[in-house]
Enzyme design. Structure first.
Site, mmCIF file in Angstrom:
data_model
loop_
_atom_site.group_PDB
_atom_site.id
_atom_site.type_symbol
_atom_site.label_atom_id
_atom_site.label_comp_id
_atom_site.label_asym_id
_atom_site.label_seq_id
_atom_site.Cartn_x
_atom_site.Cartn_y
_atom_site.Cartn_z
ATOM 1 N N ARG A 73 1.200 12.248 -9.367
ATOM 2 C CA ARG A 73 1.724 10.892 -9.152
ATOM 3 C C ARG A 73 3.141 10.750 -9.692
ATOM 4 O O ARG A 73 3.935 9.957 -9.215
ATOM 5 C CB ARG A 73 0.840 9.851 -9.858
ATOM 6 C CG ARG A 73 -0.558 9.720 -9.284
ATOM 7 C CD ARG A 73 -1.222 8.456 -9.811
ATOM 8 N NE ARG A 73 -2.670 8.460 -9.680
ATOM 9 C CZ ARG A 73 -3.328 8.071 -8.589
ATOM 10 N NH1 ARG A 73 -2.669 7.653 -7.529
ATOM 11 N NH2 ARG A 73 -4.647 8.105 -8.560
ATOM 12 N N PHE A 123 -1.452 16.454 3.824
ATOM 13 C CA PHE A 123 -1.723 15.660 2.632
ATOM 14 C C PHE A 123 -0.469 15.591 1.762
ATOM 15 O O PHE A 123 0.139 16.622 1.450
ATOM 16 C CB PHE A 123 -2.887 16.261 1.842
ATOM 17 C CG PHE A 123 -3.454 15.314 0.837
ATOM 18 C CD1 PHE A 123 -4.241 14.241 1.230
ATOM 19 C CD2 PHE A 123 -3.196 15.480 -0.518
ATOM 20 C CE1 PHE A 123 -4.760 13.351 0.308
ATOM 21 C CE2 PHE A 123 -3.716 14.595 -1.458
ATOM 22 C CZ PHE A 123 -4.500 13.530 -1.042
ATOM 23 N N GLU A 141 0.834 -1.209 0.000
ATOM 24 C CA GLU A 141 0.000 0.000 0.000
ATOM 25 C C GLU A 141 0.870 1.260 0.000
ATOM 26 O O GLU A 141 1.973 1.255 0.547
ATOM 27 C CB GLU A 141 -0.870 0.011 1.264
ATOM 28 C CG GLU A 141 -2.342 -0.263 1.019
ATOM 29 C CD GLU A 141 -3.089 0.879 0.333
ATOM 30 O OE1 GLU A 141 -2.522 1.588 -0.517
ATOM 31 O OE2 GLU A 141 -4.270 1.052 0.647
ATOM 32 N N ASP A 142 0.349 2.315 -0.587
ATOM 33 C CA ASP A 142 1.080 3.574 -0.565
ATOM 34 C C ASP A 142 1.075 4.201 0.830
ATOM 35 O O ASP A 142 2.107 4.552 1.376
ATOM 36 C CB ASP A 142 0.530 4.563 -1.612
ATOM 37 C CG ASP A 142 -0.980 4.805 -1.501
ATOM 38 O OD1 ASP A 142 -1.659 4.157 -0.683
ATOM 39 O OD2 ASP A 142 -1.493 5.665 -2.253
HETATM 40 P P1 IMP Z 1 -7.395 5.343 4.459
HETATM 41 O O1 IMP Z 1 -8.539 4.461 4.076
HETATM 42 O O2 IMP Z 1 -7.826 6.629 5.120
HETATM 43 O O3 IMP Z 1 -6.341 4.618 5.290
HETATM 44 O O4 IMP Z 1 -6.724 5.899 3.143
HETATM 45 C C1 IMP Z 1 -5.957 5.134 2.343
HETATM 46 C C2 IMP Z 1 -5.950 5.701 0.934
HETATM 47 O O5 IMP Z 1 -6.300 7.093 0.900
HETATM 48 C C3 IMP Z 1 -4.551 5.608 0.395
HETATM 49 O O6 IMP Z 1 -4.357 4.381 -0.253
HETATM 50 C C4 IMP Z 1 -4.480 6.805 -0.502
HETATM 51 O O7 IMP Z 1 -4.960 6.485 -1.791
HETATM 52 C C5 IMP Z 1 -5.403 7.838 0.120
HETATM 53 N N1 IMP Z 1 -4.636 8.768 0.987
HETATM 54 C C6 IMP Z 1 -4.653 8.886 2.315
HETATM 55 N N2 IMP Z 1 -3.845 9.861 2.756
HETATM 56 C C7 IMP Z 1 -3.268 10.377 1.646
HETATM 57 C C8 IMP Z 1 -2.293 11.428 1.421
HETATM 58 O O8 IMP Z 1 -1.752 12.097 2.338
HETATM 59 N N3 IMP Z 1 -1.979 11.661 0.125
HETATM 60 C C9 IMP Z 1 -2.507 10.963 -0.926
HETATM 61 N N4 IMP Z 1 -3.397 9.977 -0.759
HETATM 62 C C10 IMP Z 1 -3.783 9.689 0.516
HETATM 63 MG MG MG Z 2 -5.595 8.157 -3.875
#
Ligand code: IMP
Ligand code: MG
Length: 198
Positions: A179, A166, A113-114
């Protein structure tokens, strides 16, 4: 000069919307190498699937795979999801856009995961893949925002702890942009037009 030369991120061509580089390409590469070592330490003796989550983990998955020793028995697969909610955070309502190509049953799987923010996307993925009887299931995230977690999800390997802002670049987007940046950056507030971000 190789295309992966970290010095190629020329500051003079940084988009004007970028406020600061949080992690440069060299720092990212160091974290990726360490994560590869940790995965190999745990799984190197057996076959495993690196399951990258598109699109954010596109480059991370590719770099992680190339950082593995050549004799490691690893395959690469991708799954694509999108979360409903505002552009900069997920609601936990996750939509599966592309499923795995290989079956995960009986296999060792590492979800790549990113970033793990509130954890809802990862929880969805772990339930989906975990429900298909893999031999083992681990998660490797490049970035973590542990202080934002809304659900308790296990993350076995973590590259970098992200600041409470962010982040874009190296696969991560804001409205599908940025990206392609070779580093992880924070944007100016005015780059998030009219979203009233916290
Ligand atoms: P979660 O469900 O809130 O844990 O979010 C996970 C997904 O939200 C990641 O896989 C990203 O695609 C997106 N995301 C969350 N925080 C960021 C950020 O700081 N920058 C870019 N994408 C984010
Ligand atoms: Mg995203």
């Amino acid at each position: 000069m190789s295309i992966h030369d970290p010095t190629r991120g020329d500051l003079s061509v940084t988009p004007t919307t970028v406020a600061a580089i949080e992690f440069d390409a060299e720092t990212i590469a160091g974290a990726v190498r360490r994560l590869a070592d940790e995965v190999v330490r745990d799984l190197g003796g057996e076959p495993f699937i690196l399951l990258g989550v598109l699109k954010g983990a596109l480059f991370f998955t590719a770099d992680l795979a190339r950082a593995l020793p050549t004799n490691v028995d690893a395959t690469i697969d991708f799954i694509a999801v999108s979360s409903y909610g505002r552009a900069d955070r997920s609601s936990g309502e996750v939509r599966l856009l592309k499923d795995t190509s290989e079956s995960v049953e009986g296999k060792n799987v590492v979800i790549v995961e990113d970033i793990v923010d509130n954890g809802l996307t990862l929880q969805y993925l772990q339930r989906l893949i975990g429900g298909r009887n893999p031999a083992s299931l681990r998660t490797c995230a490049l970035l973590d925002k542990p202080y934002r977690r809304r659900v308790d999800v296990p993350v076995d390997y973590i590259g970098l702890t992200a600041p409470d802002t962010f982040i874009v670049g190296y696969g991560l987007d804001y409205q599908e942009k940025y990206r392609n940046l070779p580093y992880l950056a924070r944007l100016h507030d005015w780059a998030f037009a009219g979203e009233g971000r916290e």
